[in-house]
Design a protein around this motif. Structure first.
Motif, PDB file in Angstrom:
ATOM      1  N   GLU A 105       0.827  -1.213   0.000  1.00 61.47           N
ATOM      2  CA  GLU A 105       0.000   0.000   0.000  1.00 61.47           C
ATOM      3  C   GLU A 105       0.859   1.259   0.000  1.00 61.47           C
ATOM      4  OE1 GLU A 105      -3.227   0.083  -0.620  1.00 61.47           O
ATOM      5  OE2 GLU A 105      -2.941  -2.086  -0.847  1.00 61.47           O
ATOM      6  N   GLU A 106       1.948   1.242   0.760  1.00 60.58           N
ATOM      7  CA  GLU A 106       2.845   2.403   0.776  1.00 60.58           C
ATOM      8  C   GLU A 106       3.445   2.644  -0.608  1.00 60.58           C
ATOM      9  OE1 GLU A 106       4.740   2.683   5.262  1.00 60.58           O
ATOM     10  OE2 GLU A 106       5.358   1.015   3.993  1.00 60.58           O
ATOM     11  N   LEU A 107       3.891   1.562  -1.243  1.00 61.48           N
ATOM     12  CA  LEU A 107       4.474   1.703  -2.580  1.00 61.48           C
ATOM     13  C   LEU A 107       3.443   2.204  -3.585  1.00 61.48           C
ATOM     14  CD1 LEU A 107       6.695  -1.512  -2.719  1.00 61.48           C
ATOM     15  CD2 LEU A 107       7.492   0.849  -2.579  1.00 61.48           C
ATOM     16  N   LYS A 108       2.216   1.740  -3.463  1.00 65.88           N
ATOM     17  CA  LYS A 108       1.152   2.212  -4.365  1.00 65.88           C
ATOM     18  C   LYS A 108       0.931   3.712  -4.212  1.00 65.88           C
ATOM     19  CE  LYS A 108      -1.679  -1.948  -5.046  1.00 65.88           C
ATOM     20  NZ  LYS A 108      -2.979  -2.605  -4.743  1.00 65.88           N
ATOM     21  N   VAL A 109       1.000   4.185  -2.979  1.00 66.29           N
ATOM     22  CA  VAL A 109       0.846   5.626  -2.736  1.00 66.29           C
ATOM     23  C   VAL A 109       1.964   6.400  -3.410  1.00 66.29           C
ATOM     24  CG1 VAL A 109       0.966   7.417  -0.961  1.00 66.29           C
ATOM     25  CG2 VAL A 109      -0.486   5.414  -0.610  1.00 66.29           C
ATOM     26  N   ALA A 110       3.209   5.936  -3.238  1.00 65.15           N
ATOM     27  CA  ALA A 110       4.349   6.626  -3.851  1.00 65.15           C
ATOM     28  C   ALA A 110       4.204   6.697  -5.363  1.00 65.15           C
ATOM     29  CB  ALA A 110       5.647   5.914  -3.476  1.00 65.15           C
ATOM     30  N   VAL A 111       3.799   5.589  -5.978  1.00 71.39           N
ATOM     31  CA  VAL A 111       3.636   5.547  -7.439  1.00 71.39           C
ATOM     32  C   VAL A 111       2.500   6.466  -7.878  1.00 71.39           C
ATOM     33  CG1 VAL A 111       2.971   4.082  -9.375  1.00 71.39           C
ATOM     34  CG2 VAL A 111       4.623   3.251  -7.703  1.00 71.39           C
ATOM     35  N   GLU A 112       1.389   6.435  -7.142  1.00 69.06           N
ATOM     36  CA  GLU A 112       0.241   7.271  -7.522  1.00 69.06           C
ATOM     37  C   GLU A 112       0.563   8.754  -7.427  1.00 69.06           C
ATOM     38  OE1 GLU A 112      -4.459   8.043  -6.299  1.00 69.06           O
ATOM     39  OE2 GLU A 112      -3.203   6.716  -5.085  1.00 69.06           O
ATOM     40  N   VAL A 113       1.259   9.150  -6.365  1.00 68.23           N
ATOM     41  CA  VAL A 113       1.614  10.555  -6.190  1.00 68.23           C
ATOM     42  C   VAL A 113       2.580  11.002  -7.288  1.00 68.23           C
ATOM     43  CG1 VAL A 113       2.772  12.213  -4.679  1.00 68.23           C
ATOM     44  CG2 VAL A 113       1.198  10.543  -3.704  1.00 68.23           C
ATOM     45  N   ALA A 114       3.577  10.180  -7.572  1.00 66.29           N
ATOM     46  CA  ALA A 114       4.541  10.532  -8.616  1.00 66.29           C
ATOM     47  C   ALA A 114       3.865  10.588  -9.979  1.00 66.29           C
ATOM     48  CB  ALA A 114       5.687   9.527  -8.638  1.00 66.29           C
ATOM     49  N   ARG A 115       3.026   9.600 -10.255  1.00 66.48           N
ATOM     50  CA  ARG A 115       2.358   9.536 -11.561  1.00 66.48           C
ATOM     51  C   ARG A 115       1.455  10.748 -11.767  1.00 66.48           C
ATOM     52  NH1 ARG A 115       0.015   3.882 -12.291  1.00 66.48           N
ATOM     53  NH2 ARG A 115       2.192   3.372 -12.776  1.00 66.48           N
ATOM     54  N   ALA A 144       2.148  13.662 -11.161  1.00 67.98           N
ATOM     55  CA  ALA A 144       3.011  14.722 -11.687  1.00 67.98           C
ATOM     56  C   ALA A 144       3.700  14.304 -12.985  1.00 67.98           C
ATOM     57  CB  ALA A 144       4.054  15.104 -10.644  1.00 67.98           C
ATOM     58  N   GLY A 145       3.349  13.136 -13.515  1.00 66.12           N
ATOM     59  CA  GLY A 145       3.976  12.663 -14.738  1.00 66.12           C
ATOM     60  C   GLY A 145       5.381  12.141 -14.533  1.00 66.12           C
ATOM     61  N   ILE A 146       5.703  11.763 -13.294  1.00 63.45           N
ATOM     62  CA  ILE A 146       7.042  11.292 -12.955  1.00 63.45           C
ATOM     63  C   ILE A 146       7.024   9.781 -12.752  1.00 63.45           C
ATOM     64  CG2 ILE A 146       8.902  11.422 -11.249  1.00 63.45           C
ATOM     65  CD1 ILE A 146       8.650  13.952 -12.918  1.00 63.45           C
ATOM     66  N   PRO A 147       7.898   9.042 -13.447  1.00 65.67           N
ATOM     67  CA  PRO A 147       7.953   7.583 -13.276  1.00 65.67           C
ATOM     68  C   PRO A 147       8.721   7.182 -12.023  1.00 65.67           C
ATOM     69  CG  PRO A 147       9.493   8.282 -14.973  1.00 65.67           C
ATOM     70  CD  PRO A 147       8.789   9.521 -14.513  1.00 65.67           C
ATOM     71  N   VAL A 148       8.487   5.932 -11.593  1.00 64.66           N
ATOM     72  CA  VAL A 148       9.107   5.429 -10.369  1.00 64.66           C
ATOM     73  C   VAL A 148       9.962   4.205 -10.678  1.00 64.66           C
ATOM     74  CG1 VAL A 148       8.697   4.492  -8.057  1.00 64.66           C
ATOM     75  CG2 VAL A 148       7.202   6.285  -8.957  1.00 64.66           C
ATOM     76  N   SER A 149      11.139   4.182 -10.073  1.00 66.67           N
ATOM     77  CA  SER A 149      12.073   3.062 -10.165  1.00 66.67           C
ATOM     78  C   SER A 149      12.201   2.444  -8.780  1.00 66.67           C
ATOM     79  CB  SER A 149      13.429   3.577 -10.637  1.00 66.67           C
ATOM     80  OG  SER A 149      14.439   2.642 -10.394  1.00 66.67           O
ATOM     81  N   ALA A 150      12.389   1.107  -8.728  1.00 73.97           N
ATOM     82  CA  ALA A 150      12.501   0.440  -7.434  1.00 73.97           C
ATOM     83  C   ALA A 150      13.763  -0.390  -7.338  1.00 73.97           C
ATOM     84  CB  ALA A 150      11.282  -0.447  -7.176  1.00 73.97           C
ATOM     85  N   HIS A 151      14.592  -0.099  -6.339  1.00 70.37           N
ATOM     86  CA  HIS A 151      15.681  -0.993  -5.967  1.00 70.37           C
ATOM     87  C   HIS A 151      15.054  -2.245  -5.394  1.00 70.37           C
ATOM     88  CE1 HIS A 151      19.408  -2.161  -3.623  1.00 70.37           C
ATOM     89  NE2 HIS A 151      18.460  -2.774  -2.924  1.00 70.37           N
ATOM     90  N   SER A 152      15.498  -3.410  -5.874  1.00 70.54           N
ATOM     91  CA  SER A 152      14.975  -4.650  -5.318  1.00 70.54           C
ATOM     92  C   SER A 152      15.966  -5.781  -5.494  1.00 70.54           C
ATOM     93  CB  SER A 152      13.652  -5.033  -5.984  1.00 70.54           C
ATOM     94  OG  SER A 152      13.219  -6.285  -5.487  1.00 70.54           O
TER      95      SER A 152
END
Length: 418
Positions: free
Chosen positions: A242-252, A254-262
């Motif tokens: 859920e936390e990651l979904k929030v980060a992606v939704e907020v960034a998206r 603004a038109g900003i993509p998200v990358s994840a270290h994993s």
């Protein structure tokens, strides 16, 4: 009344002077430089066949024409650059770099973050950018300043303004980690030590941090979906789904993509389901997760160049599974952990571990451009794109080591190495 007339005359004279000055400045603006590049061969970044006896016409920052020497008509004032025996190709793209780090063999990560002054790190980074450009890498995605705050934003501005030479930069600023999971470590627990990335906990903090980093100039948001913390010291998931979904939704938003270290299986699963666009490292990926990545259009940036010890065989297995699954593989090496300018080792390892040579070249050019949302600007030798071009000795479609022999570098239509 007379004073009013006098004022109007002065205002008219002032306006006329500045209009004339503006017009004069426009008149004196030098015309865009035109180059006619004449290599022995061209690899366009997309097709697998070299084009022989083709030329490229560059006007200003962009490619104006590409084709056979007989078909491309160059103006009389074009500056011809002969590149005999060389293969012209798109400038290389590095999708995972840390421009503010230098090799761990020189100074370990903890000491770079905790003991090196910001001014020292920026001075090093200036040299790093030059080394990258001279090695043929004309675009870098930088995935975290590792304790150097927003210094990547300033470095990007310095390159864009022509203050220092370097590749075009896409920056992720501070990167985002779960509270308590990152480092530097090894200090007394009662000390709150500045971290190598920005900490956050819960949806509210993640929302604030993502927005703040974008507001400060982030082109990408990078989250650490897992890290070495918790039981046993291995990689464990940090943020919840859920936390990651929030980060992606907020960034998206603004038109900003998200990358994840994993580097764990669960961290990767959560990041993919949350909607990130790239998985970095991917050491815990499985065939099932590769199928999910392919379905959702998530790219893998495998960073083969930093594999060591027992991890090498694991990396080879995962890379083979990625090839078999047909997921998009972006070329990114984690350079900074090793010397800047040595990025070609990633592309060499892709080939050594089973990727066809032409696919590896595409990964570092047109594929990376698409993954970074820059395919309408860079990544191919094509009319209308920015003139980010390099020339190498030999035929890179047959001998990947040709990328070690860069003899010509042009970025944005400016020649940096000839």
């Amino acid at each position: 009344m007379r004073q009013l007339i006098v004022c109007l005359i002065y205002l008219l004279a002032f306006a006329t002077f500045h209009m004339n000055e503006s017009a004069q400045n426009q008149t004196l603006k030098p015309p865009a430089t035109v180059y006619l590049l004449k290599p022995a061969h061209i690899f366009d970044g997309e097709s697998g066949q070299l084009k022989d006896n083709w030329v490229v016409l560059v006007r200003g920052q962009k490619i104006e024409a590409v084709g056979s020497a007989a078909d491309v008509k160059a103006p009389a004032d074009a500056k011809a650059i002969d590149l005999p025996g060389l293969t012209l190709m798109p400038g290389l793209i590095e999708a995972h770099s840390h421009i503010l780090l230098h090799p761990y063999s020189e100074t370990v990560w903890n000491d770079q973050v905790a003991h090196e002054a910001l001014s020292l790190r920026v001075a090093r980074a200036t040299n790093h950018l030059r080394s990258e450009l001279m090695a043929g890498f004309t675009t870098l995605r930088d995935l975290g300043t590792e304790g150097a705050g927003y210094a990547d934003v300033g470095l990007k501005q310095a390159v864009n303004q022509g203050i220092i030479p370097g590749p075009r930069l896409l920056v992720a600023t501070r990167a985002i980690v779960a509270t308590g999971s990152y480092g530097p470590k090894g200090y007394a627990p009662e000390w709150n030590v500045p971290q190598g990335a920005e900490e956050a906990s819960g949806s509210e903090e993640l929302t604030r941090v993502v927005r703040e980093q974008i507001g400060k100039g982030a082109d990408w948001v990078k989250v650490y979906a897992d890290y070495r913390w918790g039981a046993g010291g291995g990689a464990h998931a940090t943020f919840t789904l859920e936390e990651l979904k929030v980060a992606v939704e907020v960034a998206r938003s603004a038109g900003i993509p998200v990358s994840a270290h994993s580097s764990s299986t669960e961290g990767a699963r959560r990041a993919i389901l949350a909607g990130v666009e790239t998985i970095e490292h991917g050491d815990g990926l499985t065939p099932e997760l590769f199928r999910l990545m392919k379905e959702r259009g998530v790219a893998l940036c495998p960073t083969l160049a930093v594999a060591s010890g027992a991890n090498i065989e694991r990396k080879k297995t995962i890379f083979k599974q990625a090839l078999e699954a047909g997921v998009t593989i972006a070329s990114g090496s984690d350079v900074g952990v090793f010397a800047h300018g040595d990025n070609a080792r990633e592309i060499e390892l892709m080939v050594a571990w089973g990727m066809p040579v032409v696919d590896a070249l595409r990964s570092a050019t047109s594929v990376d451009a698409r993954v970074l949302h820059l395919e309408d600007r860079i990544g191919a030798v094509k009319m209308g794109l920015f003139a980010d071009l390099i020339a190498v000795e030999g035929d890179p479609t047959k001998d990947i080591s040709s990328l070690r022999r860069v003899r010509f570098v042009m970025k944005d239509g400016t020649v940096y190495k000839q």
